[in-house]
Design a protein around this motif. Structure first.
Motif, mmCIF file in Angstrom:
data_model
loop_
_atom_site.group_PDB
_atom_site.id
_atom_site.type_symbol
_atom_site.label_atom_id
_atom_site.label_comp_id
_atom_site.label_asym_id
_atom_site.label_seq_id
_atom_site.Cartn_x
_atom_site.Cartn_y
_atom_site.Cartn_z
ATOM 1 N N ASN A 115 10.502 27.463 -30.211
ATOM 2 C CA ASN A 115 10.596 28.922 -30.132
ATOM 3 C C ASN A 115 11.637 29.291 -29.076
ATOM 4 N N ALA A 116 11.664 30.566 -28.705
ATOM 5 C CA ALA A 116 12.696 31.020 -27.775
ATOM 6 C C ALA A 116 12.599 30.326 -26.424
ATOM 7 N N GLY A 117 11.424 29.793 -26.097
ATOM 8 C CA GLY A 117 11.256 29.137 -24.805
ATOM 9 C C GLY A 117 11.772 27.710 -24.772
ATOM 10 N N GLY A 118 11.968 27.098 -25.936
ATOM 11 C CA GLY A 118 12.458 25.732 -25.957
ATOM 12 C C GLY A 118 11.785 24.923 -27.047
ATOM 13 N N PHE A 172 17.475 21.235 -25.271
ATOM 14 C CA PHE A 172 17.663 22.537 -25.896
ATOM 15 C C PHE A 172 19.098 22.951 -25.562
ATOM 16 N N SER A 173 19.942 23.033 -26.577
ATOM 17 C CA SER A 173 21.349 23.321 -26.293
ATOM 18 C C SER A 173 21.552 24.825 -26.055
ATOM 19 N N TRP A 174 22.662 25.139 -25.425
ATOM 20 C CA TRP A 174 23.019 26.538 -25.208
ATOM 21 C C TRP A 174 23.035 27.289 -26.532
ATOM 22 N N ALA A 208 15.195 28.937 -17.630
ATOM 23 C CA ALA A 208 14.199 29.292 -18.644
ATOM 24 C C ALA A 208 13.582 30.664 -18.388
ATOM 25 N N THR A 209 14.418 31.616 -17.979
ATOM 26 C CA THR A 209 13.948 32.992 -17.841
ATOM 27 C C THR A 209 14.430 33.796 -19.055
ATOM 28 N N THR A 210 13.919 35.002 -19.184
ATOM 29 C CA THR A 210 14.226 35.818 -20.355
ATOM 30 C C THR A 210 15.497 36.623 -20.109
ATOM 31 N N PRO A 211 16.504 36.471 -20.954
ATOM 32 C CA PRO A 211 17.787 37.127 -20.692
ATOM 33 C C PRO A 211 17.832 38.615 -21.063
ATOM 34 N N THR A 232 17.127 23.224 -3.296
ATOM 35 C CA THR A 232 16.249 22.869 -4.418
ATOM 36 C C THR A 232 16.527 23.817 -5.574
ATOM 37 N N ILE A 233 16.899 23.232 -6.715
ATOM 38 C CA ILE A 233 17.202 24.021 -7.912
ATOM 39 C C ILE A 233 16.086 23.759 -8.934
ATOM 40 N N PRO A 234 15.229 24.737 -9.179
ATOM 41 C CA PRO A 234 14.111 24.497 -10.104
ATOM 42 C C PRO A 234 14.544 24.634 -11.561
ATOM 43 N N ARG A 235 15.545 23.846 -11.926
ATOM 44 C CA ARG A 235 16.075 23.963 -13.279
ATOM 45 C C ARG A 235 15.220 23.174 -14.269
ATOM 46 N N ARG A 236 15.338 23.524 -15.529
ATOM 47 C CA ARG A 236 14.634 22.800 -16.582
ATOM 48 C C ARG A 236 15.535 21.668 -17.075
#
Ligand SMILES: [Ca+2]
Length: 295
Positions: A115-118, A172-174, A208-211, A232-236
């Motif tokens: 879904n939109a989240g991944g 999950f690609s761009w 992974a935030t909503t654009p 610290t980068i809390p990236r997915r």
């Protein structure tokens, strides 16, 4: 003999209309009441679909060739995850040995939520889950139950503790994220900020935030550890972007790479990087920033 031969002929002629017995039934399921989680540790929800199927030809799925799974997969049956009983359960009637469902073919269960989240995937099989011979009709197979299986991607605990199934976040690609999140948005480029919350789409993707809904900026804490700046980068990790940490003493000249920074942590939820330059009288100011780009 003649009567038997004629009967045989009639049966052959009307074969398409005969109420043929089910060929071979394959009950495939997971045990009810188990704890099944997604990669974030949340209970699997009704967005998960489980498919029974095989991969084409000699293709063998591994965690290293996930990009090729969709193109090589043929599903035979599909069923939704049932939240009320926390399981999937279906009985499939195997009625063909046409390619790719040849007898003896390694058979898998592939659970997916996209879904939109991944993308969350879990793929598993047990060594005796092989496609049956559909003719002549055979007895119903002993059930193929998830806890008998070994996961190719995701996790399975036969004991059910601390969980039975756990899916994995899948790259999950761009382009996929953009299609899922910005399909009706003209400001859909990496540097656009359609909801004007100060975070460009590329970083919304990475975090992974909503654009399209304004969010406060995702915190990227900077600390001082033994005189070194650490960010610290809390990236997915499932977001396919290239992240570079740059350091500077003057905000004009930025450096990156192993001569200037050290990666302390690079796992599913965070990238933690240290500035190799010690904060000192010779270097009284240090700056650190994240640079993101598409691969
Ligand atoms: Ca934004």
């Amino acid at each position: 003999m003649m009567i038997r031969a004629m009967l045989h002929l009639i049966l052959l002629l009307s074969g398409g209309c005969l109420p043929l017995a089910a060929q071979v039934a394959i009950p495939w399921n997971s045990t009810p009441g188990a704890i099944n989680l997604d990669s974030a540790g949340q209970p699997m929800d009704g967005g998960f679909t489980f498919e029974l199927g095989v991969f084409n030809g000699l293709f063998v799925p591994t965690s290293g060739n996930m990009k090729l799974w969709v193109a090589n997969w043929t599903g035979a049956a599909s069923t939704s995850y049932m939240v009320a009983t926390s399981r999937f359960a279906e009985v499939h009637t195997a009625d063909s040995n046409d390619e790719p469902f040849v007898a003896g073919k390694a058979t898998y269960v592939w659970g997916r939520r996209e879904n939109a989240g991944g993308k969350e995937w879990i793929l598993f099989r047990a060594t005796n889950w092989n496609w049956p011979t559909a003719f002549p009709p055979g007895p119903t197979l002993a059930a193929w139950v998830a806890n008998q299986a070994t996961a190719v991607v995701g996790e399975i605990n036969a004991s059910g503790s601390p969980f039975m199934m756990k899916s994995a976040a899948t790259p999950f690609s761009w382009t996929e994220w953009q299609a899922a999140n910005l399909s009706n948005e003209p400001l859909d480029g990496p540097l656009d900020d359609p909801e004007k919350d100060g975070t460009p789409n590329l970083l919304e993707f990475v975090f992974a935030t909503t654009p399209t809904v304004s969010n406060p900026p995702t915190p990227t804490p900077v600390t001082l550890q033994s005189g070194h700046t650490v960010i610290t980068i809390p990236r997915r990790i499932d977001r396919l972007a290239t992240l570079t940490i740059e350091v500077s003493g003057d905000l004009l000249n930025w450096q990156s790479g192993p001569a200037h920074t050290e990666i302390l942590q690079d796992d599913a939820t965070a990238l933690v990087v240290r500035d190799l330059t010690l904060l000192s009288p010779a270097n009284p100011k240090r700056f650190i920033r994240l640079k993101a780009k598409l691969p």
